[in-house]
Enzyme design. Sequence first.
Site, PDB file in Angstrom:
ATOM      1  N   GLU A   1      38.927 -24.231 -52.201  1.00  0.00           N
ATOM      2  CA  GLU A   1      39.304 -24.994 -53.378  1.00  0.00           C
ATOM      3  C   GLU A   1      40.560 -25.413 -53.024  1.00  0.00           C
ATOM      4  O   GLU A   1      41.042 -26.903 -53.542  1.00  0.00           O
ATOM      5  CB  GLU A   1      39.479 -24.111 -54.617  1.00  0.00           C
ATOM      6  CG  GLU A   1      38.139 -23.880 -55.252  1.00  0.00           C
ATOM      7  CD  GLU A   1      38.170 -23.437 -56.713  1.00  0.00           C
ATOM      8  OE1 GLU A   1      39.159 -23.037 -57.106  1.00  0.00           O
ATOM      9  OE2 GLU A   1      36.958 -23.114 -57.390  1.00  0.00           O
TER      10      GLU A   1
ATOM     11  N   HIS B   1      27.311  -6.696 -35.950  1.00  0.00           N
ATOM     12  CA  HIS B   1      25.858  -6.879 -35.837  1.00  0.00           C
ATOM     13  C   HIS B   1      25.131  -7.696 -36.411  1.00  0.00           C
ATOM     14  O   HIS B   1      23.885  -7.901 -36.744  1.00  0.00           O
ATOM     15  CB  HIS B   1      25.461  -5.528 -36.240  1.00  0.00           C
ATOM     16  CG  HIS B   1      26.234  -4.204 -35.612  1.00  0.00           C
ATOM     17  ND1 HIS B   1      25.649  -3.525 -34.605  1.00  0.00           N
ATOM     18  CD2 HIS B   1      27.364  -3.832 -35.943  1.00  0.00           C
ATOM     19  CE1 HIS B   1      26.413  -2.641 -34.376  1.00  0.00           C
ATOM     20  NE2 HIS B   1      27.486  -2.525 -35.019  1.00  0.00           N
TER      21      HIS B   1
ATOM     22  N   LYS C   1      29.906 -30.223 -62.885  1.00  0.00           N
ATOM     23  CA  LYS C   1      30.163 -30.133 -64.169  1.00  0.00           C
ATOM     24  C   LYS C   1      29.388 -31.288 -65.100  1.00  0.00           C
ATOM     25  O   LYS C   1      29.093 -31.235 -66.237  1.00  0.00           O
ATOM     26  CB  LYS C   1      31.322 -29.826 -64.378  1.00  0.00           C
ATOM     27  CG  LYS C   1      31.868 -28.574 -64.048  1.00  0.00           C
ATOM     28  CD  LYS C   1      33.088 -27.931 -64.430  1.00  0.00           C
ATOM     29  CE  LYS C   1      33.445 -26.702 -63.584  1.00  0.00           C
ATOM     30  NZ  LYS C   1      34.636 -26.255 -63.859  1.00  0.00           N
TER      31      LYS C   1
HETATM   32  O1  PA5 Z   1      40.248 -21.575 -59.330  1.00  0.00           O
HETATM   33  C1  PA5 Z   1      39.704 -22.024 -60.441  1.00  0.00           C
HETATM   34  O2  PA5 Z   1      40.598 -22.852 -61.051  1.00  0.00           O
HETATM   35  C2  PA5 Z   1      38.395 -21.735 -60.799  1.00  0.00           C
HETATM   36  O3  PA5 Z   1      37.748 -20.987 -59.990  1.00  0.00           O
HETATM   37  C3  PA5 Z   1      38.439 -21.013 -62.005  1.00  0.00           C
HETATM   38  O4  PA5 Z   1      39.066 -19.718 -61.861  1.00  0.00           O
HETATM   39  C4  PA5 Z   1      36.962 -20.931 -62.397  1.00  0.00           C
HETATM   40  O5  PA5 Z   1      36.230 -21.864 -62.638  1.00  0.00           O
HETATM   41  C5  PA5 Z   1      37.127 -19.925 -63.842  1.00  0.00           C
HETATM   42  O6  PA5 Z   1      37.690 -20.972 -64.918  1.00  0.00           O
HETATM   43  P1  PA5 Z   1      38.136 -20.502 -66.149  1.00  0.00           P
HETATM   44  O7  PA5 Z   1      39.269 -19.244 -65.756  1.00  0.00           O
HETATM   45  O8  PA5 Z   1      38.757 -21.541 -67.091  1.00  0.00           O
HETATM   46  O9  PA5 Z   1      37.071 -19.705 -66.965  1.00  0.00           O
END
Ligand code: PA5
Length: 483
Positions: free
Chosen positions: A326, A355, A469
């Site tokens: 990310e 393995h 999304k």
């Molecule tokens: O790193 C991030 O921002 C995402 O992985 C969020 O943590 C994930 O989508 C969960 O989001 P939220 O905490 O708003 O439920």
Amino acid sequence: MSVLTLSSGFTFDYTNLYGDSKVTAEDISVAAGQLTKAHQAIVHMRSTGIVKGHLSKDGQSEKVLFTQLPYIQEGHINSPHVLDRLKEFGESLRYKVDTVISFGIGGSFLGNKVLFDIHCGDFYNFKSIEERKGYPKLYFSGNNLDPRRTEELIGHVINEAAVKQGEPYRVTLVVISKSGSTLETMATFMVAYERLKQMPAIEVSVVAVTDPAEGANETLLHKLAREQGWPMFSVADGVGGRFSVFSEVGLVTAACIGFNMDAFLAGAKSMDKDCQTDNIWQNPAFLNAALKYMGAEKYGRDIEIFMPYGDYLKSVSEWYIQLLAESLGKRVNRDGQEVFYGRTPVAAVGTTDMHAQTQQHQDGKRNKIVQFVRIAEWDTDPVIPNLFPETAKLADMAGLSLSQGMEAARQANAQALASDYRFNATFTLPKLNAYHLGELLYLLALSVAYEGELANVDAFDQPGVETYKRILGPSLQRLKNKK
Ligand code: PA5
């Protein structure tokens, strides 16, 4: 040997990543200007929270504050009051609450799972209350929409309640969501809450961990918690999910299991201090980022296999996958040019994946860096007995401890890879405890900040996840309308 050793005993061995036919001294010296600029940007981020070009999801300028988290002080996100409140919460569960279910996904789950695995291991929920020092059993949910596991978890808790004599069975649902409306988290929470509340033998309470903003920016979870009177913990502004293990998000799980949050933050702080020097050879986050960035850009090593040796470290690999993917997988750079940057992370565990994956690492494309993590000294270390002295192959193993075998296997793997120009490096933690875990996770978090500067991409946004999304929202509505 090229090894950076910190005063804590933590080491970064980059022998197989730097030198002839690897990232060279010349590469580093040619990039001197770029490296200096990157370090200055991190110094600026640490002192002001400002990162060039970083905007929030809503296009607003947003500070980056994760480097503040190891420092517990008044006025900081982690103040003494915040830590005391978390510890009081943990104490309030002891010998009172039977089970906690923690709901969350991505940054609201992966770090929490690391703390659980390192502190509790696989068999925690089978242990007696005394062995758990009075802390409740803990299960995770909400990190998928899996119908079978969700159903089985609810059924399991109901069965446990049925065998408890006397007092009601107490369950606390900890719902963690920064945005407060994430599909997986909220859907599984609602399914479990509804079902458990119906059981006369079960007493259910809820704790919400979400963005504390009120008014127009209030999250749905915050609104619910306010209306229902649920206790709340905060997901602080300026702390993205993948950096939030050092904040109330991760520490709420630490509180539920009695994990040493002070030692964890002390390890992170010590790593932060070690990473303040502008001398790249003394600064592990700077050096790690520079070698990996150059390995990718100049030598095509743009896959990172994250391979700790030890079962309970697997969740560190999974946490790191999110952190790297990310943070650095970005279409455009901060000047708006398409760059399609990003090293691809792959989770592995030694010796298990020797393995399975090692064939590819050794003979496949030379496009990988294998990042090992090893524990120098294990708390327990069974010795292999000489049970079948007549069987030569088994007798040969006898007398070795399991960790000796594991480390010999890791070294053989590293040597075999290096012998064929396969880049690899090793982080060594003196022991597997909260302090050194804090060091490791913080080093990795700061490394991606450095690499974002070197690659000139925003390491703190994740615009790519919005694309699906935008498709998913309407498609769920269509499904609902069909019913
Ligand atoms: O790193 C991030 O921002 C995402 O992985 C969020 O943590 C994930 O989508 C969960 O989001 P939220 O905490 O708003 O439920």
